[in-house]
Structure formats: C-alpha cells, structure tokens
Scaffold this active site. Structure first.
Site, PDB file in Angstrom:
ATOM      1  N   ILE A 132       1.815  -0.422  10.570  1.00 29.42           N
ATOM      2  CA  ILE A 132       1.555   0.181   9.259  1.00 29.42           C
ATOM      3  C   ILE A 132       0.499   1.247   9.507  1.00 29.42           C
ATOM      4  O   ILE A 132      -0.658   0.925   9.768  1.00 29.42           O
ATOM      5  CB  ILE A 132       1.061  -0.856   8.237  1.00 29.42           C
ATOM      6  N   PRO A 133       0.867   2.526   9.468  1.00 30.43           N
ATOM      7  CA  PRO A 133       0.003   3.590  10.012  1.00 30.43           C
ATOM      8  C   PRO A 133      -1.117   4.036   9.079  1.00 30.43           C
ATOM      9  O   PRO A 133      -1.159   5.187   8.630  1.00 30.43           O
ATOM     10  CB  PRO A 133       0.995   4.720  10.278  1.00 30.43           C
ATOM     11  N   CYS A 134      -2.064   3.149   8.837  1.00 29.10           N
ATOM     12  CA  CYS A 134      -3.204   3.531   8.000  1.00 29.10           C
ATOM     13  C   CYS A 134      -4.073   4.578   8.695  1.00 29.10           C
ATOM     14  O   CYS A 134      -4.877   5.252   8.042  1.00 29.10           O
ATOM     15  CB  CYS A 134      -4.035   2.308   7.621  1.00 29.10           C
ATOM     16  N   HIS A 135      -3.868   4.751  10.025  1.00 26.36           N
ATOM     17  CA  HIS A 135      -4.620   5.791  10.740  1.00 26.36           C
ATOM     18  C   HIS A 135      -4.203   7.192  10.314  1.00 26.36           C
ATOM     19  O   HIS A 135      -4.898   8.165  10.615  1.00 26.36           O
ATOM     20  CB  HIS A 135      -4.426   5.631  12.255  1.00 26.36           C
TER      21      HIS A 135
END
Length: 281
Positions: free
Chosen positions: A245-248
């Site tokens: 989950i690409p919260c970056h």
C-alpha cells in the site's frame, strides 16, 4: 548478520542522507563516495545497479522541484482504471490490483482471537521486513531491522491471534513485486483491520501509479471529504502494509516529502527508486 542486499541498502541510505543534507551544494560523486567510505568507481557501479541511474541523475529525483514536477504532470485520479505496480523487462505491467477485504468484527474481536496468522522475514531493496498473512490475504508488513522486535510489534496488532512462522503462497506472491518476476505474479489480496474511512484511504493509495505522487488534500478531495486532509494523513500514517500500500507516494502540497512511518530516508529511497524505474521505461 547482514546480507549483501542489506549492506548495499545501508550504503545507499547513508549516501541519500548525505545528498539530502548537501542538496544545495550539489555534491560530487567523489564527495558522496568518500562519505560512505567506498571508492568512486565502486560507488558509481553499486548505486547504478541499485537504482538503474547514475548518482547524479538520482540526485535530481531527490529535489523539491522534481517532486513538484511530478505532482503537476503525473496527477493520479481515483477513477484510474489501472494500477501500474511496476515494470517488466519487456514492457509495462498493467491492471494488477491489490484487493482489500476488511476484517469483520468477529475476525479481530478480542485482539484477533479467531485469526491464524503466518509470518516470515524477507529482504527487499529497502532493507529487511516482516510480512504476515491470514487465509484471506496479507494483513501486515513492516520494514524492520530486528526480527524479534518486529514480531513483538506484529503481536501488538493482534495480541490473541495464533502465530506460526512460515512463508505461504500469499506471501510469496506479494514478494514477487520486489523480484519483478512478473510471470509468477497474480492478484494480491489484502486482509486488513481498519475503519471504513481508513479502508477507503488505503484503497485510494493503491490507485497511485508507480512513479507518481499525490497529496493528502488530493486524496481527501477524491474521497469527497475536502476538509478531511488531517484525517487522511492519520489514516495514511496508520497504513499496516508497507510498500504494497504505497503511502510513500503521498507528500505535502508544497512538494516536501513529509513524514513516513518507516523513516524519511527510506521514503526518499523508494520514491527515487520508483522514479528511476518509471523514467527508464
């Protein structure tokens, strides 16, 4: 004992820290190599192998102006039909979605008493991590240097679950994202504990393509809660599944990278690495 991949990442992370601290001086290859105690030739080769681009080009990816440019020219929309997870050797890979299934109250009642969770430790280009799964999908993933501490943090998420250390097919499939062995990659399932709002935010994160960035306010607007930027930020920070989950890929409206649960250096490394992969294809 450190693996070679972890040793390489640690050197890259030190270099990124140095580059960030001296960004306005535009440090030379020799300066950065000297800081990490590697010869310029070896550092150039190691850095290029890791990112796919030269240290000089990567330096551009770390700049505020680059982040602003991505925000302006690579805006994502919540209605995007495809989630581009990465790039294969023969071209772009499209249409792979990670499906989120929210846990029912019964599945995590009393601290996950009804859950059986498999967990294992693995390596990534960004350091070691722990990954955990139920029969329905990945439920937890976190970058972690110390295995025992990482397991304690997993237990804290589901204090009454039954844990078994093993790598199952669900985990193996997710790990193909790091190896880029797309021929073996099938749909990734996520089985997450969260409020309805958190699940909506995490689903929105999954639609941000690789090499793109967005802001907390953009996500709030996409969810039709334009005043909920702070709540979106909290949900992003509570993301239980690192990288997948690409919260970056969420930064501040100003172009500043903001915070990251697993460290700003790691966030910077991932954004730069993804930008290099996207620009090379």
């Amino acid at each position: 004992m450190e693996t070679q991949q972890q040793t390489h990442y640690n050197s890259i992370a030190q270099a990124i820290d140095y580059i960030q601290q001296h960004l306005t001086q535009q440090p030379s290859l020799e300066e950065v190599a000297a800081h990490v105690h590697i010869s310029p030739y070896h550092f150039q080769r190691l850095f290029t192998e890791w990112t796919g681009v030269s240290p000089k080009k990567f330096l551009q990816y770390l700049s505020l102006e680059h982040a602003k440019h991505i925000l302006k020219t690579r805006q994502y929309t919540l209605s995007d039909a495809a989630f581009e997870t990465g790039l294969s050797g023969t071209g772009r890979l499209h249409d792979l979605f990670m499906n989120i299934e929210g846990m029912t109250p019964g599945e995590y009642k009393n601290g996950g008493q009804a859950l059986s969770i498999h967990y294992s430790f693995a390596e990534s280009p960004f350091g070691p991590f722990i990954i955990a799964s139920t029969t329905k999908g990945i439920c937890y993933m976190a970058f972690a240097e110390e295995p025992q501490q990482a397991f304690v943090q997993l237990q804290h998420q589901f204090p009454n679950a039954h844990f078994e250390q093993m790598t199952d097919r669900i985990q193996q499939n997710a790990l193909f994202l790091f190896t880029q062995d797309w021929s073996k990659l099938s749909e990734i399932k996520l089985h997450l504990k969260g409020t309805a709002f958190q699940l909506k935010v995490w689903e929105a994160l999954l639609k941000i393509p690789m090499g793109h960035l967005t802001t907390y306010s953009d996500i709030a607007n996409a969810l039709q809660h334009p005043r909920a930027s702070r709540a979106v930020g909290t949900a992003v920070g509570d993301n239980p599944v690192a990288f997948l989950i690409p919260c970056h890929r969420v930064i501040r409206t100003s172009g500043a990278l903001g915070g990251y649960h697993w460290g700003l250096t790691r966030k910077t490394a991932i954004i730069g690495w993804e930008s290099a992969k996207a620009d090379n294809h």
